[in-house]
Write a protein that holds these residues in place. Sequence first.
Motif, mmCIF file in Angstrom:
data_model
loop_
_atom_site.group_PDB
_atom_site.id
_atom_site.type_symbol
_atom_site.label_atom_id
_atom_site.label_comp_id
_atom_site.label_asym_id
_atom_site.label_seq_id
_atom_site.Cartn_x
_atom_site.Cartn_y
_atom_site.Cartn_z
ATOM 1 N N PHE A 197 -1.779 -1.344 -8.659
ATOM 2 C CA PHE A 197 -2.808 -1.509 -8.473
ATOM 3 C C PHE A 197 -3.309 -2.391 -9.881
ATOM 4 O O PHE A 197 -2.593 -2.016 -10.577
ATOM 5 N N GLY A 218 -2.958 2.671 -4.334
ATOM 6 C CA GLY A 218 -2.176 1.248 -4.652
ATOM 7 C C GLY A 218 -0.440 2.150 -3.555
ATOM 8 O O GLY A 218 -0.037 1.810 -4.960
ATOM 9 N N ILE A 222 -0.450 1.044 1.492
ATOM 10 C CA ILE A 222 -1.378 0.014 1.011
ATOM 11 C C ILE A 222 -0.652 -1.286 0.600
ATOM 12 O O ILE A 222 -1.122 -2.294 1.700
ATOM 13 N N HIS A 223 0.546 -1.627 -0.098
ATOM 14 C CA HIS A 223 0.641 -2.503 -0.609
ATOM 15 C C HIS A 223 1.754 -3.034 0.603
ATOM 16 O O HIS A 223 1.971 -4.165 0.136
ATOM 17 N N ARG A 225 2.309 -1.372 3.285
ATOM 18 C CA ARG A 225 1.902 -2.003 5.042
ATOM 19 C C ARG A 225 0.537 -2.415 4.905
ATOM 20 O O ARG A 225 0.056 -1.689 6.214
ATOM 21 N N GLY A 226 -0.167 -3.097 4.005
ATOM 22 C CA GLY A 226 -0.722 -3.896 4.958
ATOM 23 C C GLY A 226 -1.163 -5.122 4.101
ATOM 24 O O GLY A 226 -1.178 -6.383 4.106
ATOM 25 N N SER A 227 -1.677 -4.660 2.404
ATOM 26 C CA SER A 227 -2.279 -6.053 1.406
ATOM 27 C C SER A 227 -0.857 -6.513 1.661
ATOM 28 O O SER A 227 -1.356 -8.204 1.498
ATOM 29 N N GLY A 228 0.515 -6.393 1.997
ATOM 30 C CA GLY A 228 1.288 -7.743 1.668
ATOM 31 C C GLY A 228 2.019 -7.640 0.060
ATOM 32 O O GLY A 228 2.858 -9.169 -0.734
ATOM 33 N N ALA A 229 1.437 -7.306 -0.646
ATOM 34 C CA ALA A 229 1.594 -7.085 -2.056
ATOM 35 C C ALA A 229 3.228 -7.328 -2.585
ATOM 36 O O ALA A 229 3.741 -7.900 -3.732
ATOM 37 N N TYR A 309 4.149 -6.384 7.433
ATOM 38 C CA TYR A 309 2.807 -7.251 6.867
ATOM 39 C C TYR A 309 3.255 -8.408 7.575
ATOM 40 O O TYR A 309 4.364 -9.028 7.453
ATOM 41 N N ALA A 342 -1.461 -13.793 7.544
ATOM 42 C CA ALA A 342 -0.473 -12.687 6.542
ATOM 43 C C ALA A 342 0.819 -13.775 7.174
ATOM 44 O O ALA A 342 1.549 -13.236 6.377
ATOM 45 N N GLN A 345 1.903 -16.158 5.586
ATOM 46 C CA GLN A 345 2.064 -16.826 4.013
ATOM 47 C C GLN A 345 3.361 -16.154 3.882
ATOM 48 O O GLN A 345 4.447 -16.069 2.528
#
Lengths: 518, 71
Positions: A197, A218, A222-223, A225-229, A309, A342, A345
């Motif tokens: 995070f 975080g 979250i990252h 499976r979602g945000s793609g970070a 993602y 997404a 990107q």
Amino acid sequence: MSWQPEIDELKSRLELARQMGGEENVARQLANGKRTVRGRVDGLLDPGSFHEIGALAGKGVYEAGKLVSFTPSNFVLGTGCIDGRRVVVGGDDFTVRGAAADASVGNKAGYGELLAREMRLPMIRLVDGTGGGGSVKTLEKMQYSYVPANPSWDVVVSLLTEVPVVGACLGSVAGLGAVRVVTSHFSLMVKGTSQLFVAGPPVVERGVGEKVTKEELGGSAIHARGSGAVDNEVESEDEAFDQIRRFLSFLPSNVWQAPPRRESQDDPNRRNEELLSIIPRDRRRAYDVRRLIGMIVDIDSFFEIGRYYGQPLVIGLARLKGHPVGVIANDPMHYGGGLNAAGSQKMERFIDLCDTFHVPVVNFVDQPGFLIGTAAERAGTIRYGARALAAVYQATVPWVSIILRRVYGVAGAGHGNAQALNLRYAWPSGDWGSLPIEGGVQAAYRREIESSPDPDRRRREIEEMLNELRSPFRTAEAFGVEEIIDPRETRRLLCEWVDSAYGLIGSQLGPKRRGCRP
Amino acid sequence: MSTTIKSPSVGSIAAILVENGASVSPGDELLVLEVMKMQIPIVAPLAGQITAIRVEVQALVQEGDVLLTIG
């Protein structure tokens, strides 16, 4: 008199460094289901290949000029081999002051980045720290505040254009640590034991009034499976090391080298009968595109990146005749394959990766167009889609498209560079146009339909007439598509292509004019 | 312990292939979701009995909406 006493001291100091943050802290790290930084280095590298740099760095306490205790630096750095190829690896030692930057010694991490850049070696960051900005304690210690600067960032950014960079998030990682994970070509995190995070729960509660756990804020859900970070979620640190080794196996050590070929036992002429029927004749039925990819590339060679993602798009690295290739495919199971923000990107970043490291691209096309609707518009689909198209047109790496089924709209048109060769093979299931017939007839033939005594019937008649013209063979007659192939021949043709593609790579080596961004 | 089956994306329900109370095996098609003119089968991830169907044919669903539950 020899220098033996100093050699003995060197040995004893190295022994102290190996003890890391002491028995108690090491035991706590292990009890939390994590390896120590040294355990991680051992788990990642070929056995016995680690060459440590800066093990002597730390804080010594002296009495009467004699060293009585020693706390090693909280960053372990060195080079070592992965499948016989040298890499730079740097890892935070959480057992020493939680790997906090205010307890670091010198700029070991920055030295590692510079080493990777100048020796042109892949960089692997094993991040398990609270960041680089230090804590407010720094203020008390220094007695003055400072204007923040990201350490060695010029090198960190340049690396992306020159050598493979991997970021592994292996603990609770905030701020600069989080950015170090993400400023990479491939990142991963371990389910349950790693979180990432900008700032952790206490800061978030103070700042925006949200009360959340680390995992809610975080975690990998979250990252990865979602945000793609972060690209991939793994179940364990061991799986993380396997994936890092696997990812690097497809890439050269730097952009001045060609991607490494491996021996392949898989017959380049292998025909898989199932390919003849894998695309349903019913245009509205979806199919398993991962299964399709698996039947064409070298057996078990497909390594997927960022599965959860941008799901309308599947990307990953694979091999053909042992040569690394980048694979892009539309997944009809998600939004029918419609490219969303997404997915765009994901596509842009992956094309840049392949182009940077001269990994030829195979694009399996079944593209109904950009995703439509208010949610898609709000997400800025067209902006990210435009960037993905730009990536396709800027790429100079060899590229081939296999048109599986639909090629519609602007997103479909972006399957390759239409002003260049745009090498492609279409399957007999090919179906293309600027707009699908079903939606387009009403608008295009409105006057004719409305003035008919039986508008419904007239519409169906027009649709049938147009559907007959839809055959891909008519397009091939007009050389609007160059080749229609038996789907079972796809592997043979791609294996033929990959040899030619790698024949070109040798003359294209070096950095691309377009730098790579995270 | 019941398992909820959620919609993987926005779309509309094109068909419901099971009835409440039906026994299903892993891989059985439960319903068909339509999005971007593509019909996507939603399959049972595990064996069990359908304990509730939360949608109707032609219903519009959002990603994450519960479609049915398997007990």
